[in-house]
Write an enzyme that holds these catalytic residues in place. Sequence first.
Site, mmCIF file in Angstrom:
data_model
loop_
_atom_site.group_PDB
_atom_site.id
_atom_site.type_symbol
_atom_site.label_atom_id
_atom_site.label_comp_id
_atom_site.label_asym_id
_atom_site.label_seq_id
_atom_site.Cartn_x
_atom_site.Cartn_y
_atom_site.Cartn_z
ATOM 1 N N ALA A 91 59.220 -132.175 47.603
ATOM 2 C CA ALA A 91 59.394 -133.582 47.232
ATOM 3 C C ALA A 91 59.163 -134.519 48.148
ATOM 4 O O ALA A 91 60.370 -134.292 49.173
ATOM 5 C CB ALA A 91 59.970 -133.757 45.533
ATOM 6 N N GLY A 137 58.589 -128.589 46.551
ATOM 7 C CA GLY A 137 57.401 -128.620 46.264
ATOM 8 C C GLY A 137 56.140 -128.441 46.981
ATOM 9 O O GLY A 137 54.684 -128.253 45.780
ATOM 10 N N GLU A 171 56.079 -124.761 45.713
ATOM 11 C CA GLU A 171 56.151 -124.788 44.262
ATOM 12 C C GLU A 171 53.803 -124.882 43.902
ATOM 13 O O GLU A 171 53.788 -124.579 43.533
ATOM 14 C CB GLU A 171 56.855 -125.256 43.434
ATOM 15 C CG GLU A 171 57.656 -125.401 43.104
ATOM 16 C CD GLU A 171 58.628 -126.451 43.329
ATOM 17 O OE1 GLU A 171 58.573 -127.027 43.520
ATOM 18 O OE2 GLU A 171 59.323 -125.428 41.928
ATOM 19 N N GLU A 207 65.780 -126.340 47.642
ATOM 20 C CA GLU A 207 66.026 -127.405 46.647
ATOM 21 C C GLU A 207 67.797 -127.488 46.644
ATOM 22 O O GLU A 207 68.093 -128.099 46.263
ATOM 23 C CB GLU A 207 65.669 -127.450 45.699
ATOM 24 C CG GLU A 207 64.078 -127.648 45.019
ATOM 25 C CD GLU A 207 63.444 -127.411 45.389
ATOM 26 O OE1 GLU A 207 63.324 -125.777 46.247
ATOM 27 O OE2 GLU A 207 62.171 -127.024 45.318
HETATM 28 N N1 CO8 Z 1 61.036 -136.154 51.822
HETATM 29 C C1 CO8 Z 1 60.553 -136.562 52.586
HETATM 30 N N2 CO8 Z 1 60.039 -137.214 54.271
HETATM 31 C C2 CO8 Z 1 60.706 -135.531 54.599
HETATM 32 C C3 CO8 Z 1 60.949 -134.836 54.028
HETATM 33 C C4 CO8 Z 1 60.727 -134.341 52.464
HETATM 34 N N3 CO8 Z 1 61.036 -133.700 51.554
HETATM 35 N N4 CO8 Z 1 60.676 -133.311 55.128
HETATM 36 C C5 CO8 Z 1 60.558 -133.917 56.525
HETATM 37 N N5 CO8 Z 1 59.951 -135.601 56.282
HETATM 38 C C6 CO8 Z 1 60.254 -136.254 56.732
HETATM 39 C C7 CO8 Z 1 61.349 -136.973 57.849
HETATM 40 O O1 CO8 Z 1 62.648 -137.752 57.262
HETATM 41 C C8 CO8 Z 1 61.311 -137.325 58.923
HETATM 42 O O2 CO8 Z 1 61.404 -138.444 59.190
HETATM 43 P P1 CO8 Z 1 61.643 -140.123 60.038
HETATM 44 O O3 CO8 Z 1 60.818 -139.127 61.125
HETATM 45 O O4 CO8 Z 1 61.041 -140.773 59.207
HETATM 46 O O5 CO8 Z 1 63.171 -139.616 60.402
HETATM 47 C C9 CO8 Z 1 60.208 -136.582 59.203
HETATM 48 O O6 CO8 Z 1 59.711 -136.088 57.537
HETATM 49 C C10 CO8 Z 1 59.659 -135.494 60.097
HETATM 50 O O7 CO8 Z 1 60.803 -134.859 59.618
HETATM 51 P P2 CO8 Z 1 61.474 -134.183 60.559
HETATM 52 O O8 CO8 Z 1 62.432 -135.159 61.962
HETATM 53 O O9 CO8 Z 1 63.027 -133.441 59.469
HETATM 54 O O10 CO8 Z 1 60.723 -132.438 61.207
HETATM 55 P P3 CO8 Z 1 61.825 -130.620 61.841
HETATM 56 O O11 CO8 Z 1 60.358 -130.640 62.766
HETATM 57 O O12 CO8 Z 1 63.159 -131.681 62.416
HETATM 58 O O13 CO8 Z 1 62.098 -130.244 59.923
HETATM 59 C C11 CO8 Z 1 61.812 -129.579 58.163
HETATM 60 C C12 CO8 Z 1 60.693 -129.929 59.847
HETATM 61 C C13 CO8 Z 1 62.092 -128.385 58.045
HETATM 62 C C14 CO8 Z 1 60.189 -129.635 57.242
HETATM 63 C C15 CO8 Z 1 62.216 -130.798 57.744
HETATM 64 O O14 CO8 Z 1 62.500 -132.013 57.366
HETATM 65 C C16 CO8 Z 1 63.157 -130.510 56.447
HETATM 66 O O15 CO8 Z 1 64.369 -129.477 56.022
HETATM 67 N N6 CO8 Z 1 62.675 -131.236 54.905
HETATM 68 C C17 CO8 Z 1 63.376 -131.239 53.929
HETATM 69 C C18 CO8 Z 1 62.557 -129.933 53.137
HETATM 70 C C19 CO8 Z 1 63.608 -130.053 51.651
HETATM 71 O O16 CO8 Z 1 64.094 -129.942 51.415
HETATM 72 N N7 CO8 Z 1 62.302 -129.972 50.591
HETATM 73 C C20 CO8 Z 1 62.605 -129.633 49.604
HETATM 74 C C21 CO8 Z 1 62.607 -131.282 48.751
HETATM 75 S S1 CO8 Z 1 63.011 -131.093 46.945
HETATM 76 C C22 CO8 Z 1 61.496 -131.129 46.028
HETATM 77 O O17 CO8 Z 1 60.676 -130.594 46.477
HETATM 78 C C23 CO8 Z 1 62.136 -130.457 44.678
HETATM 79 C C24 CO8 Z 1 60.948 -130.518 43.842
HETATM 80 C C25 CO8 Z 1 60.393 -130.480 42.750
HETATM 81 C C26 CO8 Z 1 59.085 -130.340 42.573
HETATM 82 C C27 CO8 Z 1 58.055 -131.287 42.878
HETATM 83 C C28 CO8 Z 1 57.259 -131.560 42.741
HETATM 84 C C29 CO8 Z 1 56.035 -131.506 43.700
#
Ligand code: CO8
Length: 257
Positions: free
Chosen positions: A65, A108, A111, A131
């Site tokens: 998400a 998400g 999921e 999460e």
């Molecule tokens: N939300 C918003 N932006 C994101 C997300 C995210 N989940 N994941 C990546 N991005 C963005 C980064 O902020 C970055 O943006 P910017 O260039 O503006 O800084 C861009 O995407 C590229 O990401 P990275 O530079 O971090 O890329 P890497 O290759 O270094 O890393 C990863 C990739 C490992 C995927 C890393 O981005 C990461 O860990 N992302 C977050 C993963 C995460 O924590 N996901 C869980 C989110 S919470 C959730 O899903 C709750 C679910 C609740 C129900 C939802 C139903 C759909």
Amino acid sequence: MAYETIKSETRGRVGLITLNRPKAMNALSQQMMREICQSAEEFDVDGKIGAIVLTGTEKAFAAGADVKEMETYEYSEAYIHDLWSGWDRMGRIRKPLIAAVGGYALGGGCEVVAMCDIVVAAENAKFGQPEITLGILPGMGGTQRLARSIGKAKTMDLVLTGRMMDAKEAEACGLVSRIVQTTNLLEDALKIAEKIADYSLPAVLAAKEAVVEAFETPLQSGLKHERRLFHASFATEDQKEGMSAFVQKRSAQFKNR
Ligand code: CO8
């Protein structure tokens, strides 16, 4: 309908939904959720479509998400608007949903994968429920659908540690149906979808309904439900065609596709 966060197109009898926020790793915003559900619902009622494929980019199916969108939310806002409950619409899609997963399917994203009926994973796919690292817990089935499909031990491991698992581990524990070469992901997922879309639609819908029922009811009610659907299949022209084609050693030409 014009979409901003996804691409929605048809490939023969298959509806293809491509998540399209590559710069944000396909982070699932609320708009994206609405658009994915809307597109899936349109394909679900489209008589020319027999199956739906959901995919992302090679780098990310969806990295969860949208954390940037959620960062400032308060409890009352999340509760009043029943945050993410819109995804329940995916559970009402009757046609098969096939996830073609390349790269990250996290939070998400994982999921949404678990909401799909068949999961085709590229060799580079990575699944997880991170999460816990954000001070929250899964909110759209990560503790429920996953526990039912991959079991308590693996779900607890993913949900409590936030670690990722690769495609092989995800296949071994039952989240993934098949692993394919990363470069062939979409092509292979579309082939599976086309094959399903060529079968009798009433049979496909009933088969999906019966399997879904296994996750909702005790065994005896599930068996009864399956038997009723099985009996009903004898009321279709496609049953007559399918069985006479077998007896006559020719390929079946199903009418209700
Ligand atoms: N939300 C918003 N932006 C994101 C997300 C995210 N989940 N994941 C990546 N991005 C963005 C980064 O902020 C970055 O943006 P910017 O260039 O503006 O800084 C861009 O995407 C590229 O990401 P990275 O530079 O971090 O890329 P890497 O290759 O270094 O890393 C990863 C990739 C490992 C995927 C890393 O981005 C990461 O860990 N992302 C977050 C993963 C995460 O924590 N996901 C869980 C989110 S919470 C959730 O899903 C709750 C679910 C609740 C129900 C939802 C139903 C759909």
